[in-house]
Write a protein that holds these residues in place. Sequence first.
Motif, PDB file in Angstrom:
ATOM      1  N   VAL A 183      33.265 -22.178  82.438  1.00  0.00           N
ATOM      2  CA  VAL A 183      32.750 -22.845  83.633  1.00  0.00           C
ATOM      3  C   VAL A 183      31.238 -22.633  83.757  1.00  0.00           C
ATOM      4  O   VAL A 183      30.478 -23.563  84.039  1.00  0.00           O
ATOM      5  N   GLU A 193      29.029 -21.841  81.309  1.00  0.00           N
ATOM      6  CA  GLU A 193      28.274 -22.484  80.221  1.00  0.00           C
ATOM      7  C   GLU A 193      28.227 -24.001  80.388  1.00  0.00           C
ATOM      8  O   GLU A 193      27.185 -24.622  80.185  1.00  0.00           O
ATOM      9  N   VAL A 194      29.364 -24.590  80.758  1.00  0.00           N
ATOM     10  CA  VAL A 194      29.395 -26.048  80.933  1.00  0.00           C
ATOM     11  C   VAL A 194      28.461 -26.456  82.071  1.00  0.00           C
ATOM     12  O   VAL A 194      27.714 -27.427  81.965  1.00  0.00           O
ATOM     13  N   THR A 195      28.484 -25.681  83.162  1.00  0.00           N
ATOM     14  CA  THR A 195      27.599 -25.981  84.286  1.00  0.00           C
ATOM     15  C   THR A 195      26.135 -25.950  83.845  1.00  0.00           C
ATOM     16  O   THR A 195      25.344 -26.829  84.176  1.00  0.00           O
ATOM     17  N   HIS A 196      25.784 -24.928  83.071  1.00  0.00           N
ATOM     18  CA  HIS A 196      24.418 -24.835  82.553  1.00  0.00           C
ATOM     19  C   HIS A 196      24.084 -26.027  81.681  1.00  0.00           C
ATOM     20  O   HIS A 196      23.035 -26.642  81.798  1.00  0.00           O
ATOM     21  N   TYR A 197      25.018 -26.325  80.801  1.00  0.00           N
ATOM     22  CA  TYR A 197      24.788 -27.367  79.800  1.00  0.00           C
ATOM     23  C   TYR A 197      24.536 -28.713  80.467  1.00  0.00           C
ATOM     24  O   TYR A 197      23.704 -29.496  80.012  1.00  0.00           O
ATOM     25  N   ALA A 247      27.944 -31.104  87.814  1.00  0.00           N
ATOM     26  CA  ALA A 247      28.156 -30.272  86.623  1.00  0.00           C
ATOM     27  C   ALA A 247      29.140 -29.149  86.927  1.00  0.00           C
ATOM     28  O   ALA A 247      29.989 -28.803  86.103  1.00  0.00           O
ATOM     29  N   GLY A 295      32.520 -28.442  85.083  1.00  0.00           N
ATOM     30  CA  GLY A 295      32.729 -27.106  84.524  1.00  0.00           C
ATOM     31  C   GLY A 295      34.058 -26.519  84.969  1.00  0.00           C
ATOM     32  O   GLY A 295      34.824 -25.974  84.160  1.00  0.00           O
ATOM     33  N   CYS A 304      24.951 -17.434  86.782  1.00  0.00           N
ATOM     34  CA  CYS A 304      24.940 -18.786  87.316  1.00  0.00           C
ATOM     35  C   CYS A 304      24.817 -18.680  88.832  1.00  0.00           C
ATOM     36  O   CYS A 304      25.699 -18.137  89.492  1.00  0.00           O
TER      37      CYS A 304
END
Lengths: 336, 327
Positions: B77, B79-83, B90, B94, B146
């Motif tokens: 969650v 990493e996807v949000t960051h990405y 996002a 995530g 995050c």
Amino acid sequence: MKKMNQTTMRRLISVGMLAVLVILFTILAGAGKGNFLHFDNLIEIVRDASIPAIIGVGVTFIIITAGIDLSTGSAMALVGMVMANIYEYTLWPFKVMVLCGILVGILCGLINGIIVAKLHVPEFIGTLATMSVYRALTYIIAIKDANGVIQSEPMTHSQYVWLGYGIGKFYYLIMVMLVVVVIGQIILRYTRYGTNLYSVGASKKAATLSGINVERVQMVAYIFTGFTVAIGAIFTTARLQSATTAIGTNFEFNPIAAAVVGGVALSGGSGDVIGTLIGALFMATLENGVRKLDMNTSYQYIIKGIIIIAVVIFDAVYKSRIDKAAKEQGAKEGLE
Amino acid sequence: MKNINWGKYSKPIILVVFIILLSILRPKAFLSLNNFSNVLWSVSVIGIMVSGTIFVFLIGGIDLSIATLCAFSAVVVVEVTHYLGDTPKAVAIGVAAALAVGLLAGLLHGIIITTFHIPAFLVTFATQSIFLGLAMVFTNNKIVSCTVPAFTAIGSRKILGFPMPVYFMIVIAVISWFVLRKTVFGRYVYAVGGNETAAAISGINTRRSAIMCYMISGLTTALGGIVLASMTQQASSSTGAGYTNDVITAGVIGGVSLLGGEGTVTGAIFGAVLMGLLNNGLNLLSVPSTHAGLVKGLVIIVAVAFDAMQHADQSRKKVKKVKKAQA
């Protein structure tokens, strides 16, 4: 063509897996000094495999009875920490310290045995619980400074450090490992206790009915594992020349993985110590190769997990096919 | 029957004794409002997870991968949000990705366990290592933080004075209770756990039920990971460390039999509350968290041994009854 014996077949597969891995890493990581295929590196692999193999002997006994031990890593830490306390606070001779370590290991095994055999707690739950109990005890008795911060205890007794070395490249650890493996194999193959282990693993009910004291067989297997854990702990602390609370974290995975790869079925009743040794060598080769290839070491957790699942699935499929073939043959003979 | 069913009343008694004990020992620290919400936070994560893993316990399975799956979904969650650029959208994607990871992990467990008839503890023992490795690889063995408001709101926003995770726990526990009590699938779960062969013979698709159970467990574990990451505003491979034991202990304290077929969601939630209080209490009594494993381990052993003894007792009684009837 004469059908191959099931155990021979399984042994060939594990040896084959090891061979494939060695060839693969030789191609990828190269031969010669500093590379994968070099005498020094191979000895290093055997040395790395030794502690999982030693403890694996005990764990093999347990798995043959269809049990499991998840507490070996924590028990190792506890044994190490007890010895560190003796080293720090007493003037007891070295031999007494080691003896105390072995006694603690045996005690850990005894407790596991009581929980599993006498209290009838399922093995993986009971040893999962003792895993956290032994780890907590390690923290409780850990040597702390005046502020209560846990210190790693250096253990630099000359006789103790000696254990970490060997005659040239032949480390004492490797010799002890070979001795334990040979003793384990002799017990399994040539003693009544060994036969009893297999019968308990095949069917507890049948074993009880044929007059085997199942509880005692299980207890002895756990106690023996405790003994091997103590040996593992002694050599780990001797090699690190210190005892820390982190010793054996995630370690319980290794002897079980070694046994599984080596053909000790987790459903019990089959496998032997030589197989576990091959499995331990396989795992150590894998770790070493991943290091030599400069891969992120985190990948080894993924690879190990996948290999275990693959081997276990293979065993399950293989076993069901053999059972089916046996049933069909039985039916055919019945008809005739 | 003359003898009082102590099993029925033991739970509330333990809870009350525990609360009284803590109130006496640490009155100021324990009875403060601030501490109350601390307890609730701790309880809610365990509660969310155990509401799903109870399905696995009920069919006589186990999940040893709870802690590392929790870590992996937390990592996903974050990493996807960051990405995707730290936007609220996002965060939503995530969260969805992490939940999908949980579902997939459960599906994987279920399929392997039921297709090849491999013990659940072994499969989840192996996947535990895989999830740990994945979490490490994705984070490069670092702690990723995050602090996107939309994300941290999941774990720390308060509604009517209670933090969001509490509502999550209540909703999930109610759904779980409803599914187990009021649906056919719930009946199937108990039937499979009670006697798998009998369930199969009476026409239940035991395989599909088992796979569903593992998927539910994966889903709630992932949700637990998301909430945990949101509460701590970070994720790493050690997020959720120790939760495998906590969740199993919560189930066991709550009267869920790890041998399958017995247990209720209310019991499990009760177990989660007690675990939360235990964690909090040991903390207030300044027992280091590393020592808490001693208490939890002993609790598991005693509870399961007691359970096993009762089972043996019951089957002995049954045999006696049958013999009497025959005579």
